[in-house]
Design an enzyme around this catalytic site. Structure first.
Site, PDB file in Angstrom:
ATOM      1  N   GLY A  20     -20.331 -15.551  45.344  1.00 41.95           N
ATOM      2  CA  GLY A  20     -20.859 -15.476  43.961  1.00 41.95           C
ATOM      3  C   GLY A  20     -21.390 -14.132  43.477  1.00 41.95           C
ATOM      4  O   GLY A  20     -22.068 -13.865  42.521  1.00 41.95           O
ATOM      5  N   GLU A  75     -16.900 -18.199  55.320  1.00 41.71           N
ATOM      6  CA  GLU A  75     -17.276 -17.715  53.812  1.00 41.71           C
ATOM      7  C   GLU A  75     -18.603 -16.703  54.006  1.00 41.71           C
ATOM      8  O   GLU A  75     -19.839 -17.221  54.453  1.00 41.71           O
ATOM      9  CB  GLU A  75     -18.028 -18.791  52.989  1.00 41.71           C
ATOM     10  CG  GLU A  75     -16.928 -19.880  52.686  1.00 41.71           C
ATOM     11  CD  GLU A  75     -17.481 -20.733  51.510  1.00 41.71           C
ATOM     12  OE1 GLU A  75     -16.525 -20.868  50.579  1.00 41.71           O
ATOM     13  OE2 GLU A  75     -18.574 -21.168  51.556  1.00 41.71           O
ATOM     14  N   SER A 120     -16.058 -15.319  46.231  1.00 41.05           N
ATOM     15  CA  SER A 120     -15.255 -14.504  45.132  1.00 41.05           C
ATOM     16  C   SER A 120     -13.912 -14.465  45.186  1.00 41.05           C
ATOM     17  O   SER A 120     -13.062 -13.357  44.808  1.00 41.05           O
ATOM     18  CB  SER A 120     -15.969 -13.110  45.243  1.00 41.05           C
ATOM     19  OG  SER A 120     -17.433 -13.138  45.009  1.00 41.05           O
ATOM     20  N   ASN A 143     -14.855 -25.671  45.191  1.00 40.29           N
ATOM     21  CA  ASN A 143     -16.282 -26.244  45.486  1.00 40.29           C
ATOM     22  C   ASN A 143     -17.091 -25.850  43.875  1.00 40.29           C
ATOM     23  O   ASN A 143     -17.521 -24.936  43.711  1.00 40.29           O
ATOM     24  CB  ASN A 143     -17.030 -25.366  46.489  1.00 40.29           C
ATOM     25  CG  ASN A 143     -18.544 -25.991  46.741  1.00 40.29           C
ATOM     26  OD1 ASN A 143     -18.936 -26.805  46.008  1.00 40.29           O
ATOM     27  ND2 ASN A 143     -19.205 -24.916  47.573  1.00 40.29           N
ATOM     28  N   TRP A 144     -17.220 -27.140  43.310  1.00 36.88           N
ATOM     29  CA  TRP A 144     -17.926 -26.973  41.754  1.00 36.88           C
ATOM     30  C   TRP A 144     -19.266 -26.671  41.992  1.00 36.88           C
ATOM     31  O   TRP A 144     -19.922 -26.263  40.857  1.00 36.88           O
ATOM     32  CB  TRP A 144     -17.541 -28.236  41.054  1.00 36.88           C
ATOM     33  CG  TRP A 144     -16.036 -28.543  40.859  1.00 36.88           C
ATOM     34  CD1 TRP A 144     -14.899 -27.758  40.952  1.00 36.88           C
ATOM     35  CD2 TRP A 144     -15.552 -29.722  40.108  1.00 36.88           C
ATOM     36  NE1 TRP A 144     -14.085 -28.378  40.382  1.00 36.88           N
ATOM     37  CE2 TRP A 144     -14.189 -29.608  39.936  1.00 36.88           C
ATOM     38  CE3 TRP A 144     -16.164 -30.897  39.608  1.00 36.88           C
ATOM     39  CZ2 TRP A 144     -13.445 -30.515  39.304  1.00 36.88           C
ATOM     40  CZ3 TRP A 144     -15.531 -31.758  39.179  1.00 36.88           C
ATOM     41  CH2 TRP A 144     -14.117 -31.614  38.692  1.00 36.88           C
ATOM     42  N   LYS A 145     -19.937 -26.997  43.243  1.00 37.15           N
ATOM     43  CA  LYS A 145     -21.422 -26.783  43.391  1.00 37.15           C
ATOM     44  C   LYS A 145     -21.837 -27.570  42.421  1.00 37.15           C
ATOM     45  O   LYS A 145     -21.403 -28.740  41.876  1.00 37.15           O
ATOM     46  CB  LYS A 145     -21.855 -25.203  43.245  1.00 37.15           C
ATOM     47  CG  LYS A 145     -20.929 -24.456  44.210  1.00 37.15           C
ATOM     48  CD  LYS A 145     -21.337 -22.966  44.584  1.00 37.15           C
ATOM     49  CE  LYS A 145     -20.400 -22.460  45.450  1.00 37.15           C
ATOM     50  NZ  LYS A 145     -20.648 -20.989  45.850  1.00 37.15           N
ATOM     51  N   GLY A 169     -15.161 -21.079  44.591  1.00 45.66           N
ATOM     52  CA  GLY A 169     -16.503 -21.576  43.798  1.00 45.66           C
ATOM     53  C   GLY A 169     -16.289 -21.240  42.480  1.00 45.66           C
ATOM     54  O   GLY A 169     -15.540 -22.071  41.827  1.00 45.66           O
ATOM     55  N   GLY A 170     -16.731 -20.130  41.719  1.00 50.39           N
ATOM     56  CA  GLY A 170     -16.617 -20.059  40.501  1.00 50.39           C
ATOM     57  C   GLY A 170     -15.353 -19.888  39.974  1.00 50.39           C
ATOM     58  O   GLY A 170     -15.200 -20.614  38.605  1.00 50.39           O
ATOM     59  N   GLU A 204     -25.263 -22.388  51.182  1.00 46.33           N
ATOM     60  CA  GLU A 204     -26.349 -22.538  50.494  1.00 46.33           C
ATOM     61  C   GLU A 204     -27.310 -23.808  50.958  1.00 46.33           C
ATOM     62  O   GLU A 204     -28.229 -23.817  50.732  1.00 46.33           O
ATOM     63  CB  GLU A 204     -25.618 -22.833  48.912  1.00 46.33           C
ATOM     64  CG  GLU A 204     -25.227 -21.778  48.323  1.00 46.33           C
ATOM     65  CD  GLU A 204     -23.941 -21.953  47.244  1.00 46.33           C
ATOM     66  OE1 GLU A 204     -23.973 -23.039  46.656  1.00 46.33           O
ATOM     67  OE2 GLU A 204     -23.407 -20.830  47.136  1.00 46.33           O
ATOM     68  N   HIS A 264     -22.333 -25.723  54.109  1.00 38.81           N
ATOM     69  CA  HIS A 264     -22.275 -24.471  53.381  1.00 38.81           C
ATOM     70  C   HIS A 264     -23.367 -23.766  53.511  1.00 38.81           C
ATOM     71  O   HIS A 264     -24.597 -24.257  53.834  1.00 38.81           O
ATOM     72  CB  HIS A 264     -22.031 -25.124  52.008  1.00 38.81           C
ATOM     73  CG  HIS A 264     -21.414 -24.095  50.848  1.00 38.81           C
ATOM     74  ND1 HIS A 264     -22.367 -23.096  50.208  1.00 38.81           N
ATOM     75  CD2 HIS A 264     -20.338 -23.693  50.421  1.00 38.81           C
ATOM     76  CE1 HIS A 264     -22.054 -22.352  49.383  1.00 38.81           C
ATOM     77  NE2 HIS A 264     -20.628 -22.607  49.429  1.00 38.81           N
TER      78      HIS A 264
HETATM   79  P1  13P Z   1     -17.592 -18.232  44.820  1.00 38.36           P
HETATM   80  O1  13P Z   1     -16.048 -18.303  44.563  1.00 38.36           O
HETATM   81  O2  13P Z   1     -18.254 -18.389  43.594  1.00 38.36           O
HETATM   82  O3  13P Z   1     -18.070 -16.795  45.432  1.00 38.36           O
HETATM   83  O4  13P Z   1     -18.207 -19.343  45.931  1.00 38.36           O
HETATM   84  C1  13P Z   1     -17.686 -19.363  47.120  1.00 38.36           C
HETATM   85  C2  13P Z   1     -18.072 -20.587  47.740  1.00 38.36           C
HETATM   86  O5  13P Z   1     -19.038 -20.748  48.067  1.00 38.36           O
HETATM   87  C3  13P Z   1     -17.089 -21.685  47.727  1.00 38.36           C
HETATM   88  O6  13P Z   1     -17.796 -22.802  48.666  1.00 38.36           O
END
Ligand code: 13P
Length: 251
Positions: A173, A167, A212, A9-11, A233-234, A97, A95
């Site tokens: 994050g 999640e 994470s 997930n590149w966000k 994510g990251g 967010e 998600h």
């Molecule tokens: P991180 O891997 O950056 O914690 O993000 C997880 C995430 O929200 C994937 O959708």
């Protein structure tokens, strides 16, 4: 046997240049990934570039959100048919967010799940509790509520056509990963909740962990009985790290 899935997930990250570099890195290393299905969920505006680069490879792609509506006067929204038009296989739904910053309710998430399926996309439904909810001892209650809303709206068989991502919001994050035991406990709870409606759906459903996840902790998490991969994510923004997480599912 559930095939592991690792989705990035590149966000809201990237540029045309960094997307091209990341995709080139993924393409050159994807052969080391032998077990997992691999996908990247890109910002919508980069999906044409992702399609052009990944077409013909084993890597799938998807969006990060979808409109609940099929088409019409919904300025700024993107329909499931538009994602499908650019070759998307997956779309992330609900998600944390989006739930937190765009006030997406359980009902809105359920409607988006239906819209995604109507467009032939495979929804990746995100559920998870906040730190406050975990400390208040209501993790299962929260996850059950989020899941039940979609089951009630779409029916268990349609839910079974998607993927679930657990999640925990406090792990996203933050560098704080749920321990494999903490994650497994909630994954088993989710599978049990599905089984209450359909054992077949519960057995076949891929439940990903997100929060994470990185090359260091991925293997131990994915080794858990009810963890079928990750939503990253990251660590999905660097080709080497993402490929290492994908390879953690090799057995
Ligand atoms: P991180 O891997 O950056 O914690 O993000 C997880 C995430 O929200 C994937 O959708």
């Amino acid at each position: 046997m559930r095939q592991p899935l690792v989705a990035g997930n590149w966000k809201m990250n990237g540029s045309r240049a960094s997307v091209a570099e990341l995709l080139a890195g993924l393409k050159s290393g994807i052969n080391q990934v032998t077990a997992a299905e691999v996908a990247v969920c890109a910002p919508a505006i980069y999906l044409p570039a992702v399609q052009a680069d990944l077409d013909g490879t084993s890597i799938k792609w998807g969006g990060q959100d979808v409109s609940a509506h099929a088409s019409g006067a919904y300025t700024g929204e993107i329909a499931g048919s538009m994602l499908a038009d650019f070759g998307c296989h997956f779309v992330i739904i609900g998600h944390s967010e989006r739930r937190a910053y765009h006030a997406e309710s359980d009902q809105a998430v359920a409607e988006k799940f239906t819209a995604a399926r109507a467009a032939g996309l495979v929804p990746i439904l995100c559920v998870g509790e906040t730190l406050e909810e975990r400390e208040g001892g209501i993790t299962e209650e929260v996850v059950a509520r989020q899941l039940d809303a979609v089951i009630a709206h779409c029916g268990i068989d349609v839910v079974g056509e998607g993927v679930i991502a657990y999640e925990p919001v406090w792990a996203i994050g933050t560098g704080k990963t749920a321990t494999p035991e903490q994650a497994q406990e909630v994954h088993a709870f989710i599978r049990g909740r599905l089984a209450a409606s359909s054992q077949a759906v519960a057995d076949g459903m891929r439940i990903l962990y997100g929060g994470s996840m990185n090359p260091k902790n991925a293997a131990e998490l994915i080794a858990q009985a009810d963890i079928d991969g990750g939503l990253i994510g990251g660590a999905s923004l660097k080709a080497d790290d993402f490929l290492a997480v994908c390879s953690a599912a090799n057995r």
